[in-house]
Design a protein around this motif. Structure first.
Motif, PDB file in Angstrom:
ATOM      1  N   ASN A  23       0.822  -1.206   0.000  1.00  0.00           N
ATOM      2  CA  ASN A  23       0.000   0.000   0.000  1.00  0.00           C
ATOM      3  C   ASN A  23       0.859   1.260   0.000  1.00  0.00           C
ATOM      4  O   ASN A  23       0.497   2.270  -0.587  1.00  0.00           O
ATOM      5  CB  ASN A  23      -0.925   0.010   1.227  1.00  0.00           C
ATOM      6  CG  ASN A  23      -2.007  -1.031   1.108  1.00  0.00           C
ATOM      7  OD1 ASN A  23      -2.381  -1.418   0.013  1.00  0.00           O
ATOM      8  ND2 ASN A  23      -2.528  -1.484   2.236  1.00  0.00           N
TER       9      ASN A  23
ATOM     10  N   GLU B 136      -4.060   5.640   3.641  1.00  0.00           N
ATOM     11  CA  GLU B 136      -3.041   4.731   3.144  1.00  0.00           C
ATOM     12  C   GLU B 136      -3.031   4.642   1.621  1.00  0.00           C
ATOM     13  O   GLU B 136      -1.978   4.669   0.981  1.00  0.00           O
ATOM     14  CB  GLU B 136      -3.273   3.330   3.741  1.00  0.00           C
ATOM     15  CG  GLU B 136      -2.166   2.338   3.454  1.00  0.00           C
ATOM     16  CD  GLU B 136      -0.880   2.660   4.217  1.00  0.00           C
ATOM     17  OE1 GLU B 136       0.197   2.350   3.685  1.00  0.00           O
ATOM     18  OE2 GLU B 136      -0.964   3.227   5.313  1.00  0.00           O
ATOM     19  N   ARG B 137      -4.211   4.567   1.016  1.00  0.00           N
ATOM     20  CA  ARG B 137      -4.304   4.350  -0.423  1.00  0.00           C
ATOM     21  C   ARG B 137      -3.943   5.584  -1.238  1.00  0.00           C
ATOM     22  O   ARG B 137      -3.578   5.473  -2.412  1.00  0.00           O
ATOM     23  CB  ARG B 137      -5.739   3.893  -0.778  1.00  0.00           C
ATOM     24  CG  ARG B 137      -5.960   3.513  -2.217  1.00  0.00           C
ATOM     25  CD  ARG B 137      -7.386   3.038  -2.432  1.00  0.00           C
ATOM     26  NE  ARG B 137      -8.364   4.029  -2.014  1.00  0.00           N
ATOM     27  CZ  ARG B 137      -8.779   5.030  -2.796  1.00  0.00           C
ATOM     28  NH1 ARG B 137      -8.294   5.172  -4.000  1.00  0.00           N
ATOM     29  NH2 ARG B 137      -9.683   5.891  -2.355  1.00  0.00           N
ATOM     30  N   THR B 138      -4.012   6.780  -0.647  1.00  0.00           N
ATOM     31  CA  THR B 138      -3.864   8.014  -1.421  1.00  0.00           C
ATOM     32  C   THR B 138      -2.650   8.854  -1.040  1.00  0.00           C
ATOM     33  O   THR B 138      -2.421   9.895  -1.665  1.00  0.00           O
ATOM     34  CB  THR B 138      -5.122   8.889  -1.251  1.00  0.00           C
ATOM     35  OG1 THR B 138      -5.278   9.244   0.131  1.00  0.00           O
ATOM     36  CG2 THR B 138      -6.356   8.139  -1.716  1.00  0.00           C
TER      37      THR B 138
ATOM     38  N   GLN C 185     -13.021   0.312   0.700  1.00  0.00           N
ATOM     39  CA  GLN C 185     -11.568   0.177   0.778  1.00  0.00           C
ATOM     40  C   GLN C 185     -10.967   1.137   1.804  1.00  0.00           C
ATOM     41  O   GLN C 185      -9.947   0.828   2.425  1.00  0.00           O
ATOM     42  CB  GLN C 185     -10.939   0.474  -0.595  1.00  0.00           C
ATOM     43  CG  GLN C 185     -11.318  -0.497  -1.692  1.00  0.00           C
ATOM     44  CD  GLN C 185     -10.660  -0.121  -2.999  1.00  0.00           C
ATOM     45  OE1 GLN C 185      -9.601  -0.644  -3.351  1.00  0.00           O
ATOM     46  NE2 GLN C 185     -11.276   0.794  -3.724  1.00  0.00           N
ATOM     47  N   ASP C 186     -11.600   2.292   1.971  1.00  0.00           N
ATOM     48  CA  ASP C 186     -11.027   3.346   2.802  1.00  0.00           C
ATOM     49  C   ASP C 186     -11.821   3.617   4.073  1.00  0.00           C
ATOM     50  O   ASP C 186     -11.605   4.636   4.735  1.00  0.00           O
ATOM     51  CB  ASP C 186     -10.945   4.656   2.000  1.00  0.00           C
ATOM     52  CG  ASP C 186     -10.108   4.515   0.746  1.00  0.00           C
ATOM     53  OD1 ASP C 186      -9.142   3.741   0.769  1.00  0.00           O
ATOM     54  OD2 ASP C 186     -10.429   5.185  -0.261  1.00  0.00           O
TER      55      ASP C 186
ATOM     56  N   ARG D  30      -9.923  -5.290   0.748  1.00  0.00           N
ATOM     57  CA  ARG D  30      -9.717  -4.180  -0.177  1.00  0.00           C
ATOM     58  C   ARG D  30      -9.526  -4.668  -1.611  1.00  0.00           C
ATOM     59  O   ARG D  30     -10.037  -4.067  -2.552  1.00  0.00           O
ATOM     60  CB  ARG D  30      -8.495  -3.351   0.247  1.00  0.00           C
ATOM     61  CG  ARG D  30      -8.695  -2.589   1.548  1.00  0.00           C
ATOM     62  CD  ARG D  30      -7.509  -1.682   1.835  1.00  0.00           C
ATOM     63  NE  ARG D  30      -7.729  -0.894   3.043  1.00  0.00           N
ATOM     64  CZ  ARG D  30      -6.901   0.046   3.477  1.00  0.00           C
ATOM     65  NH1 ARG D  30      -5.791   0.300   2.799  1.00  0.00           N
ATOM     66  NH2 ARG D  30      -7.165   0.726   4.570  1.00  0.00           N
TER      67      ARG D  30
ATOM     68  N   ASN E 123     -11.950  -3.673  -4.787  1.00  0.00           N
ATOM     69  CA  ASN E 123     -11.428  -3.053  -6.003  1.00  0.00           C
ATOM     70  C   ASN E 123     -11.727  -3.908  -7.230  1.00  0.00           C
ATOM     71  O   ASN E 123     -12.044  -3.386  -8.309  1.00  0.00           O
ATOM     72  CB  ASN E 123      -9.921  -2.833  -5.869  1.00  0.00           C
ATOM     73  CG  ASN E 123      -9.353  -2.050  -7.036  1.00  0.00           C
ATOM     74  OD1 ASN E 123      -9.621  -0.868  -7.209  1.00  0.00           O
ATOM     75  ND2 ASN E 123      -8.568  -2.713  -7.864  1.00  0.00           N
TER      76      ASN E 123
END
Length: 402
Positions: A103, A190-192, A302-303, A374, A378
């Motif tokens: 990630n 975390e993802r962005t 996911q977030d 996650r 996705n």
């Protein structure tokens, strides 16, 4: 057994070449330490430098380096364990560490391989390496253009190509606006957190300049449409600019995204007809909004942990454990609106066959998605490009065989 034994002298003769080659490798590696002077790879490795994003001016540079070292240590520990040496960390801890590393560090994409380094951050800001957003923005336009075509004839492919380019530009502009307004939030998710503006690869001023460039190209496409469509298309910018703020005020930003992303269902029809037929385009538009509520709620799962910590809202947090029941209701309403649209448009029977297949695809993703995973969220989100393709195929064949 004695026939398989080696004498001590024979063993030394056999092992001597291997020992000498190992010593030469060690000596060469020590002599090459002075060659690699930078964490961004010096001259001997310049042919590979385009594979790695330039984090020199990024606030996450040291973090990326630490995460890569952590990944290396994890890999060595795994090799030791697989060789029979006991590892002190549990399998679950290693799995969580591996997930965190994946990630935190961007996997090189085609942008890193083929584009010049100076252009890479802008391409990533427009999400050119993630085309699913462009597909989801394009499909309602294609539905509407094809639905507006003359029965028994193919749709206007030139207009479809024009809308495809417009969708690519508008999606990039929307992502740029989102990253500019959310740059402080993105650093905590975390993802962005490695997005170009959040990580410091691009400054907000550079993002604004790139936004102006995309909007200028989009204006060039909009001016090729009729006057009715120009006004209708320009009015969508209010939705595009305000959408990123919705997550701060309401638990329904996905509904607002649906109003924004499916504007092409109105614009495509007006570009062909010069006006709107509310009995056809409004059911089509609202079916797209309901479809967006399905796929973007799945995407928001996911977030959900990070969103809760940061304090932003989403339908994933609003629905919680009842998400599948809510999305099922949205899916049923979406298919019903599409059926009403086809009935009002007097479209041929192939449309309803493809609509049944699309219904099955939507039901599959709603009821099989693992909302705690996650990767699966996705995967189901990305599969919506096939839902859009099925509806488009139904409208196309339904019009041709009308």
């Amino acid at each position: 057994m004695s026939s398989f034994r080696l004498t001590r002298a024979a063993s030394r003769n056999i092992l001597r070449p291997f020992l000498s080659s190992s010593l030469s490798i060690l000596s060469s590696s020590q002599s090459s330490r002075t060659t690699i002077r930078s964490p961004h790879f010096g001259n001997p490795f310049t042919r590979f430098s385009h594979l790695f994003p330039n984090y020199e001016n990024s606030r996450d540079h040291s973090k990326v380096s630490n995460e890569n070292l952590s990944s290396l240590r994890h890999g060595i520990a795994w090799i030791s364990t697989s060789s029979g040496v006991t590892d002190s960390s549990s399998k679950g801890e290693r799995q969580r560490s591996s997930n965190n590393n994946r990630n935190a560090v961007d996997v090189p994409s085609w942008i890193d391989v083929y584009l010049p380094r100076g252009i890479q951050p802008y391409a990533k800001l427009a999400r050119l390496d993630k085309p699913i957003g462009t597909w989801l923005l394009t499909w309602p336009c294609m539905w509407s253009i094809t639905l507006a075509s003359t029965p028994g004839h193919l749709p206007d492919f030139k207009m479809m190509a024009l809308f495809g380019c417009g969708a690519l530009l508008l999606r990039g502009a929307g992502c740029t606006i989102n990253d500019l307004l959310d740059r402080d939030i993105d650093t905590m998710v975390e993802r962005t957190k490695l997005r170009p503006i959040a990580s410091g690869l691009l400054t907000p001023f550079q993002g604004i300049c790139f936004l102006g460039f995309q909007l200028l190209l989009g204006l060039g496409i909009l001016l090729q449409l009729n006057n009715y469509s120009r006004v209708l298309g320009a009015s969508s910018l209010l939705l595009v600019f305000s959408y990123p703020l919705m997550k701060r005020f309401t638990y329904w930003p996905q509904a607002y995204l649906g109003l924004t992303f499916n504007w092409g269902a109105l614009l495509g029809w007006s570009a062909i007809k010069g006006s709107l037929d509310p009995y056809i385009v409004f059911p089509l538009y609202f079916s797209g909004v309901l479809w967006t509520l399905v796929y973007d709620t799945i995407y928001a799962h996911q977030d959900k942990e990070d969103d809760f910590k940061v304090g932003v809202k989403s339908t994933a947090l609003r629905f919680g454990s009842s998400t599948k029941e809510w999305t099922t209701g949205f899916g049923v309403a979406c298919i019903s609106s599409l059926a009403l649209c086809g009935f009002n448009a007097d479209i041929g029977w192939p449309y309803y066959a493809f609509l049944a297949a699309a219904s099955a695809q939507l039901a599959w993703q709603i009821w099989t998605v693992n909302l705690s995973c996650r990767a699966d969220c996705n995967r189901k989100f990305v599969s919506n490009k096939w839902f859009g393709a099925l509806i488009f195929s139904g409208i196309l064949f339904g019009r041709v065989f009308s």
